[in-house]
Design a protein around this motif. Structure first.
Motif, PDB file in Angstrom:
ATOM      1  N   GLN A  55     -14.938  -8.386  30.437  1.00  0.00           N
ATOM      2  CA  GLN A  55     -15.134  -7.153  30.836  1.00  0.00           C
ATOM      3  C   GLN A  55     -13.791  -6.432  30.844  1.00  0.00           C
ATOM      4  O   GLN A  55     -12.710  -6.848  31.681  1.00  0.00           O
ATOM      5  CB  GLN A  55     -15.889  -6.736  32.079  1.00  0.00           C
ATOM      6  N   GLU A  56     -13.912  -5.233  29.916  1.00  0.00           N
ATOM      7  CA  GLU A  56     -12.516  -4.525  29.862  1.00  0.00           C
ATOM      8  C   GLU A  56     -12.710  -3.694  31.122  1.00  0.00           C
ATOM      9  O   GLU A  56     -13.484  -3.097  31.303  1.00  0.00           O
ATOM     10  CB  GLU A  56     -12.418  -3.798  28.802  1.00  0.00           C
ATOM     11  N   LEU A  57     -11.311  -3.241  31.782  1.00  0.00           N
ATOM     12  CA  LEU A  57     -11.248  -2.403  33.087  1.00  0.00           C
ATOM     13  C   LEU A  57     -10.911  -1.107  32.558  1.00  0.00           C
ATOM     14  O   LEU A  57      -9.668  -1.069  31.923  1.00  0.00           O
ATOM     15  CB  LEU A  57     -10.570  -3.221  33.956  1.00  0.00           C
ATOM     16  N   GLY A  58     -11.424  -0.124  33.041  1.00  0.00           N
ATOM     17  CA  GLY A  58     -11.056   1.319  32.714  1.00  0.00           C
ATOM     18  C   GLY A  58      -9.710   1.634  33.787  1.00  0.00           C
ATOM     19  O   GLY A  58      -9.695   1.024  34.828  1.00  0.00           O
ATOM     20  N   GLU A  59      -9.467   3.098  33.716  1.00  0.00           N
ATOM     21  CA  GLU A  59      -8.313   3.656  34.351  1.00  0.00           C
ATOM     22  C   GLU A  59      -8.722   3.301  36.072  1.00  0.00           C
ATOM     23  O   GLU A  59      -8.103   3.110  36.571  1.00  0.00           O
ATOM     24  CB  GLU A  59      -7.953   4.837  33.807  1.00  0.00           C
ATOM     25  N   GLU A  60      -9.921   3.866  35.979  1.00  0.00           N
ATOM     26  CA  GLU A  60     -10.186   3.919  37.645  1.00  0.00           C
ATOM     27  C   GLU A  60     -10.251   2.713  38.307  1.00  0.00           C
ATOM     28  O   GLU A  60      -9.798   2.465  39.400  1.00  0.00           O
ATOM     29  CB  GLU A  60     -11.773   4.514  37.683  1.00  0.00           C
ATOM     30  N   GLU A  61     -10.872   1.417  37.624  1.00  0.00           N
ATOM     31  CA  GLU A  61     -10.990   0.078  38.126  1.00  0.00           C
ATOM     32  C   GLU A  61      -9.495  -0.260  38.525  1.00  0.00           C
ATOM     33  O   GLU A  61      -9.503  -0.836  39.157  1.00  0.00           O
ATOM     34  CB  GLU A  61     -11.752  -0.648  37.121  1.00  0.00           C
ATOM     35  N   LEU A  62      -8.828  -0.221  37.323  1.00  0.00           N
ATOM     36  CA  LEU A  62      -7.508  -0.870  37.270  1.00  0.00           C
ATOM     37  C   LEU A  62      -6.455  -0.097  38.588  1.00  0.00           C
ATOM     38  O   LEU A  62      -5.919  -0.918  39.334  1.00  0.00           O
ATOM     39  CB  LEU A  62      -6.729  -0.764  36.004  1.00  0.00           C
ATOM     40  N   LYS A  63      -6.985   1.325  38.693  1.00  0.00           N
ATOM     41  CA  LYS A  63      -6.082   1.835  39.850  1.00  0.00           C
ATOM     42  C   LYS A  63      -6.434   1.707  41.293  1.00  0.00           C
ATOM     43  O   LYS A  63      -5.508   1.179  41.865  1.00  0.00           O
ATOM     44  CB  LYS A  63      -6.307   3.487  39.627  1.00  0.00           C
ATOM     45  N   GLY A  64      -7.705   1.106  41.258  1.00  0.00           N
ATOM     46  CA  GLY A  64      -8.270   0.534  42.644  1.00  0.00           C
ATOM     47  C   GLY A  64      -7.774  -0.811  42.918  1.00  0.00           C
ATOM     48  O   GLY A  64      -7.337  -0.928  44.009  1.00  0.00           O
ATOM     49  N   LEU A  65      -7.814  -1.372  41.872  1.00  0.00           N
ATOM     50  CA  LEU A  65      -7.144  -3.147  42.171  1.00  0.00           C
ATOM     51  C   LEU A  65      -5.502  -2.852  42.201  1.00  0.00           C
ATOM     52  O   LEU A  65      -5.311  -3.620  43.180  1.00  0.00           O
ATOM     53  CB  LEU A  65      -7.559  -3.696  40.834  1.00  0.00           C
ATOM     54  N   GLU A  66      -4.993  -1.964  41.739  1.00  0.00           N
ATOM     55  CA  GLU A  66      -3.533  -1.866  42.058  1.00  0.00           C
ATOM     56  C   GLU A  66      -3.347  -1.468  43.407  1.00  0.00           C
ATOM     57  O   GLU A  66      -2.258  -2.054  44.090  1.00  0.00           O
ATOM     58  CB  GLU A  66      -2.860  -0.779  41.064  1.00  0.00           C
ATOM     59  N   LEU A  67      -4.100  -0.622  43.830  1.00  0.00           N
ATOM     60  CA  LEU A  67      -3.909  -0.219  45.298  1.00  0.00           C
ATOM     61  C   LEU A  67      -4.211  -1.460  46.192  1.00  0.00           C
ATOM     62  O   LEU A  67      -3.677  -1.765  47.302  1.00  0.00           O
ATOM     63  CB  LEU A  67      -5.244   0.979  45.553  1.00  0.00           C
ATOM     64  N   LEU A  68      -5.035  -2.207  45.731  1.00  0.00           N
ATOM     65  CA  LEU A  68      -5.810  -3.268  46.700  1.00  0.00           C
ATOM     66  C   LEU A  68      -4.574  -4.412  46.648  1.00  0.00           C
ATOM     67  O   LEU A  68      -4.269  -5.120  47.833  1.00  0.00           O
ATOM     68  CB  LEU A  68      -6.957  -3.758  46.028  1.00  0.00           C
ATOM     69  N   LYS A  69      -3.928  -4.452  45.632  1.00  0.00           N
ATOM     70  CA  LYS A  69      -2.749  -5.410  45.352  1.00  0.00           C
ATOM     71  C   LYS A  69      -1.619  -4.988  46.339  1.00  0.00           C
ATOM     72  O   LYS A  69      -0.977  -5.915  46.995  1.00  0.00           O
ATOM     73  CB  LYS A  69      -2.380  -5.522  43.813  1.00  0.00           C
ATOM     74  N   ARG A  70      -1.263  -3.628  46.466  1.00  0.00           N
ATOM     75  CA  ARG A  70      -0.198  -3.159  47.202  1.00  0.00           C
ATOM     76  C   ARG A  70      -0.665  -3.542  48.916  1.00  0.00           C
ATOM     77  O   ARG A  70       0.142  -3.866  49.527  1.00  0.00           O
ATOM     78  CB  ARG A  70      -0.010  -1.773  47.026  1.00  0.00           C
ATOM     79  N   ALA A  71      -1.843  -3.290  48.771  1.00  0.00           N
ATOM     80  CA  ALA A  71      -2.404  -3.571  50.203  1.00  0.00           C
ATOM     81  C   ALA A  71      -2.232  -4.784  50.731  1.00  0.00           C
ATOM     82  O   ALA A  71      -1.896  -5.350  51.716  1.00  0.00           O
ATOM     83  CB  ALA A  71      -3.911  -3.170  50.580  1.00  0.00           C
ATOM     84  N   PHE A  72      -2.701  -5.809  49.805  1.00  0.00           N
ATOM     85  CA  PHE A  72      -2.456  -7.217  50.103  1.00  0.00           C
ATOM     86  C   PHE A  72      -1.034  -7.678  50.236  1.00  0.00           C
ATOM     87  O   PHE A  72      -0.745  -8.424  51.127  1.00  0.00           O
ATOM     88  CB  PHE A  72      -2.845  -8.171  49.080  1.00  0.00           C
ATOM     89  N   ASN A  73      -0.168  -6.952  49.579  1.00  0.00           N
ATOM     90  CA  ASN A  73       1.334  -7.453  49.915  1.00  0.00           C
ATOM     91  C   ASN A  73       1.834  -6.772  51.188  1.00  0.00           C
ATOM     92  O   ASN A  73       2.585  -7.560  51.865  1.00  0.00           O
ATOM     93  CB  ASN A  73       2.140  -6.484  48.735  1.00  0.00           C
ATOM     94  N   SER A  74       1.302  -5.755  51.686  1.00  0.00           N
ATOM     95  CA  SER A  74       1.553  -5.384  52.919  1.00  0.00           C
ATOM     96  C   SER A  74       0.995  -6.204  53.837  1.00  0.00           C
ATOM     97  O   SER A  74       1.590  -6.717  55.135  1.00  0.00           O
ATOM     98  CB  SER A  74       0.906  -3.801  53.334  1.00  0.00           C
ATOM     99  N   ALA A  75      -0.156  -6.771  53.589  1.00  0.00           N
ATOM    100  CA  ALA A  75      -0.632  -7.745  54.656  1.00  0.00           C
ATOM    101  C   ALA A  75       0.115  -9.014  54.707  1.00  0.00           C
ATOM    102  O   ALA A  75       0.300  -9.532  55.872  1.00  0.00           O
ATOM    103  CB  ALA A  75      -2.119  -8.113  54.389  1.00  0.00           C
ATOM    104  N   LYS A  76       0.600  -9.287  53.790  1.00  0.00           N
ATOM    105  CA  LYS A  76       1.328 -10.681  53.552  1.00  0.00           C
ATOM    106  C   LYS A  76       2.837 -10.403  54.410  1.00  0.00           C
ATOM    107  O   LYS A  76       2.830 -11.314  55.265  1.00  0.00           O
ATOM    108  CB  LYS A  76       1.794 -11.042  52.351  1.00  0.00           C
ATOM    109  N   VAL A  77       3.404  -9.250  54.314  1.00  0.00           N
ATOM    110  CA  VAL A  77       4.387  -9.023  55.119  1.00  0.00           C
ATOM    111  C   VAL A  77       4.162  -9.280  56.782  1.00  0.00           C
ATOM    112  O   VAL A  77       4.983  -9.616  57.427  1.00  0.00           O
ATOM    113  CB  VAL A  77       4.897  -7.538  54.798  1.00  0.00           C
TER     114      VAL A  77
END
Length: 632
Positions: A55-77
């Protein structure tokens, strides 16, 4: 889009693997730690499905996943910080650690709200699991764990003299500080914390004192075990307990080269030299300002330590020179840091895309914070000019990372010169004026660190830093205000900067901090007033703020250092100003000064004595009245 999908989803999977690979919690907030790890791991099937699907991901899906990625990085810290650093520091600051868990939980929940997982082509059971985890993040609340309530109670009781050993054992078990190895590691963590920042005040020594009790308790248990086992025990000949007077108050280790500072306290030479090199001008134990930084060898104590070592069969500490001779050789071994990884980060700083530069600056920021070896290695690799260049980045986060990385690097004394030589001061001042609040606060801390070198005080003042620091003193967070205050104090040691601070309107904010006893800035406010009161314009500006009542109150009820500074400011204001002198007397300053003359610090006694002489002159008859009496 395909490449972007692979990068984002791959990054999320890497983050989940990193979190899953973290060790079991060895600190406080164990339940919060476990819940956060478990919930992040439960999100893994979503990313696996996205990775394997077409499945190709649209701009909305990628934006949400990018936010989640940043949140995970904060959690790791947050998760890593709980397992690293000082356990006692975390315990003393439990509320801050718990708040970090709460904030990162909220960040992940908000990111999940932005992920339109209903649009993903994934199995129903995976969708249901994600919805369940999302609901768990939504319901997660900041609450005190039962075990942590007990820990807080034990922590308060453990600081009392003659505490029950059972409390110490329970507390050391909770904090995973039961073995000699863990306790030595904790000692090193506290030592680095003390060297890296002077803002923790008495907490450092509370932690050190408590750690010493843990060590003594562990040692006593070992002795009792030896006694029970008799001749069969291989632990029979353990080292005796080191007397407290023979331990360095900073490192808690047996001193090999004890030296005396101007306050009369004794420290291990290498420990106090690191403290001074980090830019501190106070005695670590008493928090009094050091009038000079001369270190005087304590030959008497050194002889006593030598005798004690001989009497107890303890190997004499090696001489200072034997360690120093090894230092040059450390450079070739990259001093305990991964030079290859640092070089990769520097390449991204120099040639990478904006998001790569931001990430690389963030990595260097964390590496420079972690330990002294990294700070040497990063600077030697040539990072400083590249970080200085990023200070003018239009991306706020990149700017924050760059200025904070320079702050962490500046802890190393030789790096201060490299940062200034790279032309950093005007750019740091620009960040202080225009950056985000976090960037402004860290810029203030960086300028304080650099201002330890006297010639930098002139350059920083000339670059226009002081009005921006005064603004931060009024607008910043509690931490930002402290950083601004310490920077202003240090810069004002140079006479020209005092006039700049007064012109920038510093007296108003400082008096506000002085009157706000609950704000935690009384120490800093008084120190600034004391240094500005010696300047003619400063004295006049302070006098217009009607400070006498609050200064007299601090002289009556404050800490020894604050009473000393209050007396110093009172003396400056009342010398040559009859109205100020009369006001001080009317509100009861005389009795307070008499008490200070008896039990204050040496400087407070001197100021109190001269002030009392001024009061006596108020009562002395004038020459004209004496003539009138004589004529009569």
């Amino acid at each position: 889009m395909g490449d972007q999908k692979g990068e984002v989803v791959g990054g999320l999977l890497d983050s989940v693997r990193d979190v899953a690979g973290l060790p079991e919690c060895r600190g406080i907030c164990k339940i919060m730690y476990g819940n956060l790890v478990r919930r992040i791991k439960l999100l893994s099937p979503l990313f696996e499905e996205l990775k394997d699907g077409r499945q190709e991901l649209g701009e909305e899906e990628l934006k949400g996943l990018e936010l989640l990625k940043r949140a995970f990085n904060s959690a790791k810290v947050v998760l890593i910080s709980v397992n690293q650093g000082s356990k006692l520091y975390q315990a003393f600051h439990w509320d801050k650690v718990a708040l970090k868990f709460h904030q990162v939980t909220e960040q992940i929940e908000e990111a999940l709200s932005q992920v339109p997982y209903e649009k993903f082509d994934i199995p129903q059971e995976v969708r249901e699991q994600i919805e369940l985890v999302h609901a768990q993040f939504k319901r997660a609340k900041l609450k005190v764990e039962t075990g942590d309530i007990q820990l807080m109670m034990d922590l308060n009781v453990a600081q009392i003299e003659g505490v029950d050993p059972a409390v110490l054992k329970r507390l050391s078990k909770k904090l995973q500080l039961m073995t000699i190895n863990d306790q030595n590691k904790e000692g090193r963590a506290i030592h680095e914390l003390a060297i890296a920042s002077g803002n923790h005040g008495d907490k450092i020594f509370e932690m050190s004192s408590l750690l010493r009790k843990f060590k003594d308790c562990t040692h006593q248990d070992s002795l009792e075990f030896d006694s029970d086992e008799g001749e069969r025990s291989p632990l029979k000949h353990r080292s005796p307990v080191i007397p407290d007077d023979f331990r360095c108050p900073i490192s808690l280790e047996l001193m090999k080269d004890p030296v005396i500072v101007s306050t009369g306290q004794t420290y291990e030479r290498s420990s106090i030299q690191k403290w001074l090199a980090a830019g501190h001008h106070t005695c670590p134990k008493t928090q009094q300002t050091l009038l000079q930084t001369t270190l005087t060898p304590n030959y008497v104590l050194k002889s006593l330590i030598t005798l004690w070592c001989d009497s107890n069969g303890v190997e004499l500490p090696k001489k200072q020179g034997s360690c120093q001779s090894k230092k040059p050789g450390r450079e070739s071994g990259a001093v305990d840091c991964d030079r290859t990884a640092i070089d990769v980060l520097l390449k991204k700083l120099a040639d990478g895309k904006p998001d790569q530069q931001r990430a690389a600056a963030g990595e260097l920021r964390l590496l420079a914070k972690r330990n002294a070896d990294n700070r040497i290695c990063i600077a030697d690799a040539g990072a400083i000019p590249l970080l200085v260049e990023l200070l003018s980045s239009s991306d706020p986060r990149t700017q924050e990372h760059a200025v904070t990385a320079l702050l962490n690097l500046s802890i190393n004394e030789s790096n201060k010169g490299k940062i200034v030589n790279a032309g950093a001061i005007p750019d740091i001042v620009d960040v202080l004026k225009k950056g985000s609040m976090e960037a402004r606060e860290n810029a203030a801390a960086t300028l304080f660190s650099l201002s330890v070198i006297d010639e930098n005080k002139v350059a920083i003042g000339a670059a226009g830093a002081i009005p921006a620091l005064v603004s931060l003193l009024d607008e910043g967070s509690p931490r930002g205000k402290k950083d601004a205050a310490t920077a202003i104090f240090n810069l004002s040691i140079y006479q020209g900067n005092k006039a700049r601070a007064i012109k920038a309107g510093i007296i108003g904010p400082v008096m506000g901090l002085l009157r706000d006893a609950g704000g935690g800035m009384v120490d800093e406010a008084l120190a600034i007033l004391a240094i500005l009161a010696n300047h003619a314009e400063g004295k006049a500006a302070i006098g217009l703020a009607r400070p006498i009542p609050i200064l007299v109150e601090v002289a009556r009820t404050g800490s020894p250092r604050n009473r000393e500074n209050a007396a110093s400011v009172l003396w400056s204001l009342c010398s040559g100003d009859l109205e100020q002198l009369k006001e001080a007397r009317e509100i009861g300053a005389e009795d307070i000064l008499k008490e200070l003359l008896e039990c204050g610090t040496d400087r407070a006694k001197r100021k109190a004595g001269t002030l009392l002489e001024l009061f006596q002159r108020l009562d002395a008859p004038s020459p004209s009245s004496l003539e009138q009496k004589s004529d009569a």
